[in-house]
Design an enzyme around this catalytic site. Structure first.
Site, PDB file in Angstrom:
ATOM      1  N   CYS A 170       0.802  -1.233   0.000  1.00  0.00           N
ATOM      2  CA  CYS A 170       0.000   0.000   0.000  1.00  0.00           C
ATOM      3  C   CYS A 170       0.831   1.277   0.000  1.00  0.00           C
ATOM      4  O   CYS A 170       0.274   2.377   0.010  1.00  0.00           O
ATOM      5  CB  CYS A 170      -0.962  -0.025   1.179  1.00  0.00           C
ATOM      6  SG  CYS A 170      -2.050  -1.457   1.104  1.00  0.00           S
ATOM      7  N   HIS A 310      -1.765   8.314   5.809  1.00  0.00           N
ATOM      8  CA  HIS A 310      -2.152   7.015   5.259  1.00  0.00           C
ATOM      9  C   HIS A 310      -3.573   6.695   5.721  1.00  0.00           C
ATOM     10  O   HIS A 310      -4.388   6.261   4.930  1.00  0.00           O
ATOM     11  CB  HIS A 310      -1.152   5.955   5.722  1.00  0.00           C
ATOM     12  CG  HIS A 310      -1.273   4.654   5.002  1.00  0.00           C
ATOM     13  ND1 HIS A 310      -1.205   4.554   3.635  1.00  0.00           N
ATOM     14  CD2 HIS A 310      -1.477   3.387   5.458  1.00  0.00           C
ATOM     15  CE1 HIS A 310      -1.343   3.284   3.268  1.00  0.00           C
ATOM     16  NE2 HIS A 310      -1.519   2.564   4.360  1.00  0.00           N
ATOM     17  N   LYS A 339      -9.079   8.843   2.336  1.00  0.00           N
ATOM     18  CA  LYS A 339      -9.548   7.503   1.947  1.00  0.00           C
ATOM     19  C   LYS A 339     -11.051   7.332   2.130  1.00  0.00           C
ATOM     20  O   LYS A 339     -11.663   6.482   1.470  1.00  0.00           O
ATOM     21  CB  LYS A 339      -8.790   6.431   2.727  1.00  0.00           C
ATOM     22  CG  LYS A 339      -7.354   6.222   2.212  1.00  0.00           C
ATOM     23  CD  LYS A 339      -6.677   5.049   2.874  1.00  0.00           C
ATOM     24  CE  LYS A 339      -5.325   4.739   2.211  1.00  0.00           C
ATOM     25  NZ  LYS A 339      -4.303   5.773   2.452  1.00  0.00           N
ATOM     26  N   HIS A 344      -9.630   2.750   0.053  1.00  0.00           N
ATOM     27  CA  HIS A 344      -8.203   2.439   0.124  1.00  0.00           C
ATOM     28  C   HIS A 344      -7.822   1.797  -1.205  1.00  0.00           C
ATOM     29  O   HIS A 344      -8.150   0.630  -1.459  1.00  0.00           O
ATOM     30  CB  HIS A 344      -7.914   1.506   1.291  1.00  0.00           C
ATOM     31  CG  HIS A 344      -6.440   1.311   1.542  1.00  0.00           C
ATOM     32  ND1 HIS A 344      -5.463   1.893   0.755  1.00  0.00           N
ATOM     33  CD2 HIS A 344      -5.773   0.603   2.491  1.00  0.00           C
ATOM     34  CE1 HIS A 344      -4.268   1.538   1.189  1.00  0.00           C
ATOM     35  NE2 HIS A 344      -4.430   0.766   2.252  1.00  0.00           N
ATOM     36  N   PHE A 403       1.782  -3.318   3.787  1.00  0.00           N
ATOM     37  CA  PHE A 403       1.989  -4.666   4.320  1.00  0.00           C
ATOM     38  C   PHE A 403       3.435  -5.087   4.041  1.00  0.00           C
ATOM     39  O   PHE A 403       3.965  -4.850   2.955  1.00  0.00           O
ATOM     40  CB  PHE A 403       1.054  -5.661   3.618  1.00  0.00           C
ATOM     41  CG  PHE A 403      -0.298  -5.809   4.261  1.00  0.00           C
ATOM     42  CD1 PHE A 403      -0.720  -4.976   5.279  1.00  0.00           C
ATOM     43  CD2 PHE A 403      -1.161  -6.822   3.837  1.00  0.00           C
ATOM     44  CE1 PHE A 403      -1.965  -5.130   5.865  1.00  0.00           C
ATOM     45  CE2 PHE A 403      -2.415  -6.986   4.416  1.00  0.00           C
ATOM     46  CZ  PHE A 403      -2.814  -6.138   5.428  1.00  0.00           C
TER      47      PHE A 403
END
Lengths: 415, 77
Positions: A170, A310, A339, A344, A403
């Site tokens: 991401c 984020h 977002k 996302h 991740f």
């Protein structure tokens, strides 16, 4: 002790933006959507996901890719590459560049994606298991590779410089822009089309994300499901989209009299080296990336007036990230997560959100974190909610976590 | 629908081929069908017409007419 190496400061000029999001297609429409001046984005129940705990996604509607790209071009791309080409065409036109006249060997393409053409992979796996090996398409490899968007954009534009994919989950889009910044700094090229693209309406992926308990299961109210920094957040909501920038060496932009929207002034990246999925609970990895980006730009936390975080709407990410932002930057920046308006978009997120940060600098306006009704009391920063807020700021930050512990941060400054 | 019409329909719908360019003497290369496209076309014809073209050799040098004849032969078998 050896002194730590510091390269000369370098600010890449942002001269073009292309955005394709569920909040709006095209930069103007996307900005209106994200800043709350247009209808809410489409968060649709998807028939492919009907029996999953999370059956909804931020979906781009009314986009006729066949008409925009033509059958012959479209057939060689999965949807993430199609979105990237549409965004790239807009970004290049916005920059006032003519691909038939540019020095094509000096034009690079760097596009991030986490999953590439996973939906086509999903479809072909079904063909294999239900109809046999001879019904599998010969297009599996070219459509599913993560570099599909980069190669499609390079081909469509006629860009003959280096082209590559970046895949750091991401944070891919942010790392792609950071990589472009470094390529321009070294003189490897004059122009880079950089950002991220993703479209993963994949039953396989969403089924796994549900098992991981990473996604929201608020099926009865999908528009309110993505709620970054809210007390009642329960996971992210996947979206599709592409966000690309045209970046140039500043002297190249100046020589052709290009209008500069903003600058990418600093970049930092780091690895948590901690977990396959969970962020470092102390946020030291993303802190390292942010401090590196600030030092690269020659700025301090006091100089930063806005952060596009984020902010995924997961319990862990939002608390760790907000605590880190408070520690590094203090309480003064206007922080938001966009977002809740775009979903996302995974590997595209950094590209889309960096583009939105450029627009925030230009408009001196911070988009709201919609759905933030009850701020989590453990979050130590104030987050802009409900309505866009005007500000006065010359520098902004974009943070991304992926991740696998891939952290990245960009520092942007006003033109 | 004739075999030629079936193939023409597939070419226009899936590859954006100009219908005017689909003439019996036109090579598949002239229609911009590379090796990947030929294998994609083989699959599409098989699915649409319910035939097996596994033993049919297809190259970009072949003409539309040769392709139609090969498919027609299989369909008639």
């Amino acid at each position: 002790m050896t002194a730590r190496y510091r390269p000369e400061p370098f600010a890449a000029a942002v001269t073009g933006i292309g955005l394709v999001t569920a909040a709006g297609v095209g930069t103007a429409a996307a900005w209106r959507g994200v800043s709350g001046a247009a209808d809410a984005p489409s968060v649709l129940h998807r028939p492919e996901l009907h029996d999953l705990p999370c059956d909804f996604m931020y979906t781009i509607t009314g986009l006729d890719t066949k008409a925009l790209l033509g059958v012959a071009v479209q057939r060689l791309m999965d949807r993430f590459s199609q979105l990237a080409v549409i965004a790239a065409r807009e970004a290049v036109a916005d920059a006032g560049l003519d691909p038939s006249a540019w020095d094509s060997g000096r034009v690079a393409v760097v596009i991030g994606s986490a999953h590439g053409g996973l939906p086509f992979y999903d479809e072909q796996h079904t063909a294999l298991t239900e109809r046999g090996a001879r019904r599998v398409s010969p297009k599996l490899a070219p459509l599913t590779v993560v570099n599909g968007a980069a190669s499609s954009v390079a081909t469509d534009l006629g860009a003959h410089g280096p082209s590559q994919a970046v895949s750091t989950a991401c944070s891919s889009g942010t790392v792609a822009i950071g990589t472009a910044h470094q390529m321009l700094r070294t003189g490897a090229c004059d122009i880079v089309v950089a950002g991220g693209a993703e479209s993963v309406c994949s039953r396989l992926l969403i089924a796994s994300a549900c098992r991981l308990k990473a996604v929201s299961t608020r099926r009865d109210d999908p528009e309110a499901a993505c709620r970054p920094f809210d007390t009642h957040r329960d996971g992210f909501v996947v979206g599709e989209g592409a966000g690309l920038l045209v970046l140039e060496r500043p002297e190249h932009a100046a020589a052709r009299g290009a209008a500069v929207r903003a600058h990418i002034a600093g970049y930092g990246a780091s690895s948590d080296a901690y977990s396959a999925v969970a962020p470092d609970p102390d946020g030291r990895g993303i802190e390292r990336a942010l401090r590196t980006a600030l030092a690269d730009a020659g700025l301090t936390g006091a100089d930063i007036g806005h952060v596009n975080a984020h902010g995924t709407s997961t319990v862990a990410n939002d608390l760790i990230e907000a605590t880190m932002l408070h520690r590094v930057l203090g309480e003064h920046p206007l922080v938001t997560s966009t977002k809740a308006m775009t979903g996302h978009t995974l590997g595209a997120a950094g590209g889309i959100e960096t583009a939105l940060t450029v627009l925030a600098l230009q408009h001196q306006l911070v988009p709201p974190t919609v759905n933030l009704d009850a701020p989590d009391p453990e979050i130590p920063i104030e987050v802009v909610s409900k309505e866009a807020r005007a500000g006065a700021f010359d520098a902004a930050v974009k943070t991304s976590l992926g991740f696998g512990g891939h952290n990245a941060a960009l520092v942007l400054t006003r033109a | 629908m004739s075999t030629a019409d079936e193939i023409s329909t597939l070419l226009v719908a899936n590859f954006g081929t100009d219908p005017v360019a689909i003439r019996p003497e036109a090579s598949l290369r002239q229609l911009r069908l590379d090796s990947l496209a030929l294998e994609e076309l083989r699959l599409l014809i098989e699915d649409r017409m319910g035939i097996d073209l596994d033993d049919v050799q297809l190259t970009s040098r072949d003409t539309v007419g040769q392709l139609v004849d090969a498919v027609h032969g299989k369909a008639a078998a």
